[in-house]
Write a protein that holds these residues in place. Structure first.
Motif, PDB file in Angstrom:
ATOM      1  N   ILE A  61       0.846  -1.189   0.000  1.00 55.41           N
ATOM      2  CA  ILE A  61       0.000   0.000   0.000  1.00 55.41           C
ATOM      3  C   ILE A  61       0.883   1.241   0.000  1.00 55.41           C
ATOM      4  O   ILE A  61       0.613   2.212  -0.705  1.00 55.41           O
ATOM      5  N   GLY A  62       1.938   1.180   0.811  1.00 55.98           N
ATOM      6  CA  GLY A  62       2.831   2.343   0.876  1.00 55.98           C
ATOM      7  C   GLY A  62       3.484   2.617  -0.463  1.00 55.98           C
ATOM      8  O   GLY A  62       3.714   3.766  -0.835  1.00 55.98           O
ATOM      9  N   ARG A  63       3.736   1.614  -1.236  1.00 54.52           N
ATOM     10  CA  ARG A  63       4.364   1.809  -2.523  1.00 54.52           C
ATOM     11  C   ARG A  63       3.356   2.161  -3.604  1.00 54.52           C
ATOM     12  O   ARG A  63       3.657   2.938  -4.514  1.00 54.52           O
ATOM     13  N   ASN A  64       2.184   1.600  -3.551  1.00 51.98           N
ATOM     14  CA  ASN A  64       1.244   1.761  -4.648  1.00 51.98           C
ATOM     15  C   ASN A  64       0.057   2.669  -4.312  1.00 51.98           C
ATOM     16  O   ASN A  64      -0.803   2.876  -5.156  1.00 51.98           O
ATOM     17  N   PHE A  65      -0.098   3.193  -3.160  1.00 49.20           N
ATOM     18  CA  PHE A  65      -1.266   3.977  -2.762  1.00 49.20           C
ATOM     19  C   PHE A  65      -1.042   5.444  -3.153  1.00 49.20           C
ATOM     20  O   PHE A  65      -0.027   6.025  -2.786  1.00 49.20           O
ATOM     21  N   GLN A  66      -2.038   6.030  -3.825  1.00 48.21           N
ATOM     22  CA  GLN A  66      -1.949   7.407  -4.293  1.00 48.21           C
ATOM     23  C   GLN A  66      -2.933   8.261  -3.501  1.00 48.21           C
ATOM     24  O   GLN A  66      -3.928   7.754  -2.979  1.00 48.21           O
ATOM     25  N   PRO A  67      -2.756   9.604  -3.505  1.00 52.36           N
ATOM     26  CA  PRO A  67      -3.690  10.464  -2.783  1.00 52.36           C
ATOM     27  C   PRO A  67      -5.090  10.387  -3.378  1.00 52.36           C
ATOM     28  O   PRO A  67      -6.086  10.533  -2.653  1.00 52.36           O
ATOM     29  N   SER A  68      -5.245  10.122  -4.609  1.00 50.87           N
ATOM     30  CA  SER A  68      -6.578  10.028  -5.199  1.00 50.87           C
ATOM     31  C   SER A  68      -7.281   8.776  -4.694  1.00 50.87           C
ATOM     32  O   SER A  68      -8.502   8.744  -4.518  1.00 50.87           O
ATOM     33  N   ASP A  69      -6.515   7.742  -4.405  1.00 51.94           N
ATOM     34  CA  ASP A  69      -7.088   6.505  -3.848  1.00 51.94           C
ATOM     35  C   ASP A  69      -7.655   6.768  -2.469  1.00 51.94           C
ATOM     36  O   ASP A  69      -8.713   6.212  -2.106  1.00 51.94           O
ATOM     37  N   GLN A  70      -7.017   7.639  -1.729  1.00 58.76           N
ATOM     38  CA  GLN A  70      -7.474   7.931  -0.369  1.00 58.76           C
ATOM     39  C   GLN A  70      -8.799   8.662  -0.438  1.00 58.76           C
ATOM     40  O   GLN A  70      -9.705   8.378   0.332  1.00 58.76           O
ATOM     41  N   GLY A  71      -8.999   9.609  -1.335  1.00 55.82           N
ATOM     42  CA  GLY A  71     -10.254  10.345  -1.468  1.00 55.82           C
ATOM     43  C   GLY A  71     -11.362   9.407  -1.882  1.00 55.82           C
ATOM     44  O   GLY A  71     -12.487   9.514  -1.407  1.00 55.82           O
ATOM     45  N   ARG A  72     -11.111   8.512  -2.785  1.00 58.34           N
ATOM     46  CA  ARG A  72     -12.105   7.544  -3.227  1.00 58.34           C
ATOM     47  C   ARG A  72     -12.539   6.652  -2.082  1.00 58.34           C
ATOM     48  O   ARG A  72     -13.741   6.361  -1.912  1.00 58.34           O
ATOM     49  N   LEU A  73     -11.647   6.210  -1.241  1.00 60.48           N
ATOM     50  CA  LEU A  73     -11.983   5.358  -0.093  1.00 60.48           C
ATOM     51  C   LEU A  73     -12.846   6.124   0.891  1.00 60.48           C
ATOM     52  O   LEU A  73     -13.819   5.569   1.418  1.00 60.48           O
ATOM     53  N   ILE A  74     -12.548   7.373   1.124  1.00 60.43           N
ATOM     54  CA  ILE A  74     -13.318   8.168   2.088  1.00 60.43           C
ATOM     55  C   ILE A  74     -14.709   8.403   1.536  1.00 60.43           C
ATOM     56  O   ILE A  74     -15.685   8.297   2.265  1.00 60.43           O
ATOM     57  N   ASN A  75     -14.847   8.703   0.256  1.00 53.74           N
ATOM     58  CA  ASN A  75     -16.169   8.928  -0.348  1.00 53.74           C
ATOM     59  C   ASN A  75     -16.985   7.661  -0.320  1.00 53.74           C
ATOM     60  O   ASN A  75     -18.196   7.680  -0.023  1.00 53.74           O
ATOM     61  N   GLY A  76     -16.408   6.539  -0.619  1.00 49.37           N
ATOM     62  CA  GLY A  76     -17.128   5.267  -0.577  1.00 49.37           C
ATOM     63  C   GLY A  76     -17.596   4.954   0.841  1.00 49.37           C
ATOM     64  O   GLY A  76     -18.711   4.449   1.055  1.00 49.37           O
ATOM     65  N   PHE A  77     -16.786   5.254   1.828  1.00 46.74           N
ATOM     66  CA  PHE A  77     -17.144   5.000   3.229  1.00 46.74           C
ATOM     67  C   PHE A  77     -18.291   5.891   3.632  1.00 46.74           C
ATOM     68  O   PHE A  77     -19.219   5.461   4.321  1.00 46.74           O
ATOM     69  N   MET A  78     -18.306   7.134   3.206  1.00 52.00           N
ATOM     70  CA  MET A  78     -19.354   8.081   3.550  1.00 52.00           C
ATOM     71  C   MET A  78     -20.667   7.689   2.889  1.00 52.00           C
ATOM     72  O   MET A  78     -21.729   7.844   3.488  1.00 52.00           O
ATOM     73  N   ASP A  79     -20.584   7.206   1.672  1.00 56.09           N
ATOM     74  CA  ASP A  79     -21.793   6.768   0.976  1.00 56.09           C
ATOM     75  C   ASP A  79     -22.417   5.584   1.707  1.00 56.09           C
ATOM     76  O   ASP A  79     -23.654   5.504   1.853  1.00 56.09           O
ATOM     77  N   GLN A  80     -21.616   4.715   2.177  1.00 58.27           N
ATOM     78  CA  GLN A  80     -22.133   3.555   2.909  1.00 58.27           C
ATOM     79  C   GLN A  80     -22.771   4.011   4.214  1.00 58.27           C
ATOM     80  O   GLN A  80     -23.797   3.475   4.628  1.00 58.27           O
ATOM     81  N   LEU A  81     -22.206   4.990   4.875  1.00 58.08           N
ATOM     82  CA  LEU A  81     -22.788   5.480   6.142  1.00 58.08           C
ATOM     83  C   LEU A  81     -24.109   6.143   5.875  1.00 58.08           C
ATOM     84  O   LEU A  81     -25.045   6.023   6.658  1.00 58.08           O
ATOM     85  N   GLY A  82     -24.212   6.835   4.828  1.00 60.30           N
ATOM     86  CA  GLY A  82     -25.445   7.538   4.490  1.00 60.30           C
ATOM     87  C   GLY A  82     -26.539   6.558   4.124  1.00 60.30           C
ATOM     88  O   GLY A  82     -27.704   6.762   4.440  1.00 60.30           O
ATOM     89  N   SER A  83     -26.220   5.513   3.501  1.00 61.11           N
ATOM     90  CA  SER A  83     -27.244   4.561   3.089  1.00 61.11           C
ATOM     91  C   SER A  83     -27.579   3.593   4.231  1.00 61.11           C
ATOM     92  O   SER A  83     -28.557   2.868   4.169  1.00 61.11           O
ATOM     93  N   GLY A  84     -26.859   3.553   5.340  1.00 58.35           N
ATOM     94  CA  GLY A  84     -27.124   2.698   6.481  1.00 58.35           C
ATOM     95  C   GLY A  84     -26.468   1.325   6.381  1.00 58.35           C
ATOM     96  O   GLY A  84     -26.696   0.470   7.229  1.00 58.35           O
ATOM     97  N   ASP A  85     -25.725   1.094   5.366  1.00 60.94           N
ATOM     98  CA  ASP A  85     -25.005  -0.207   5.273  1.00 60.94           C
ATOM     99  C   ASP A  85     -23.711  -0.121   6.036  1.00 60.94           C
ATOM    100  O   ASP A  85     -23.063   0.926   6.062  1.00 60.94           O
ATOM    101  N   ARG A  86     -23.358  -1.173   6.563  1.00 57.15           N
ATOM    102  CA  ARG A  86     -22.102  -1.222   7.323  1.00 57.15           C
ATOM    103  C   ARG A  86     -21.039  -1.756   6.398  1.00 57.15           C
ATOM    104  O   ARG A  86     -21.317  -2.613   5.557  1.00 57.15           O
ATOM    105  N   PRO A  87     -19.802  -1.327   6.536  1.00 59.87           N
ATOM    106  CA  PRO A  87     -18.749  -1.819   5.663  1.00 59.87           C
ATOM    107  C   PRO A  87     -18.404  -3.240   5.941  1.00 59.87           C
ATOM    108  O   PRO A  87     -18.583  -3.818   6.941  1.00 59.87           O
TER     109      PRO A  87
END
Length: 191
Positions: free
Chosen positions: A165-191
């Protein structure tokens, strides 16, 4: 006193006939009736003196001796009866002691057999418990070893994932993960 003198004269005549005959020294006649009568009277006086004076004493002596013998015989018979009774009691006691000894030996043998059986059962149950404990210990050790292996695998996987992850993880990947997590919280599904 007169009786004493008479008694002394009779004793002297009885014990010393020669002295009684010395008063009159008649010519010795052989076969004289007077001499025979004198000896017969002398013997009769001697017997009378013995019976009169020694008779009661001898009678008393023999009566006392008979009483002493009867008493001794009675004591001996009672001692013999007592000894026989004691011997019978001792024989009965010996028989009772022999029976008690046999009973104690039988009880001891039974108790020994019981204790041996108890020790054998205890040894068997201890062997079974040791076998169960060994199986439980080996299974616990096996589970602990598996957990350690899993933990080491997880740690290795984590460190490898972290490196990847440290080698291949980009800042854009981090934003996508946070948005996906927020969408799941809003819809009531648990990750």
């Amino acid at each position: 006193m007169k009786k004493w003198i008479t008694s002394a004269a009779i004793f002297a005549a009885a014990f010393f006939p020669r002295a009684a005959l010395a008063a009159e020294q008649a010519p010795a006649e052989h076969g004289s009736w007077l001499l025979l009568m004198f000896f017969a009277i002398n013997f009769a006086l001697f017997v009378w003196v013995l019976v009169h004076f020694a008779g009661p004493v001898l009678k008393k002596f023999f009566a006392d001796r008979a009483v002493t013998i009867r008493t001794a015989l009675s004591r001996a018979q009672s001692a013999f009866a007592e000894a026989e009774d004691l011997a019978n009691k001792a024989a009965a006691r010996m028989a009772a002691l022999a029976a008690e000894l046999k009973k104690l030996a039988d009880e001891l043998e039974e108790e020994t057999a019981f204790q041996v059986g108890k020790v054998a059962d205890l040894a068997k149950s201890t062997a079974e418990r040791i076998h169960r404990d060994t199986e439980m210990s080996s299974s616990a050790l096996s589970e602990a070893a598996k957990r350690r292996v899993r933990a080491q695998l997880a740690e290795s996987a984590t460190s490898m994932a972290s490196d990847l992850i440290g080698r291949n993880f980009q800042p854009s990947d981090q934003g996508r993960l946070i948005n996906g997590f927020m969408d799941q919280l809003g819809s009531g599904d648990r990750p």
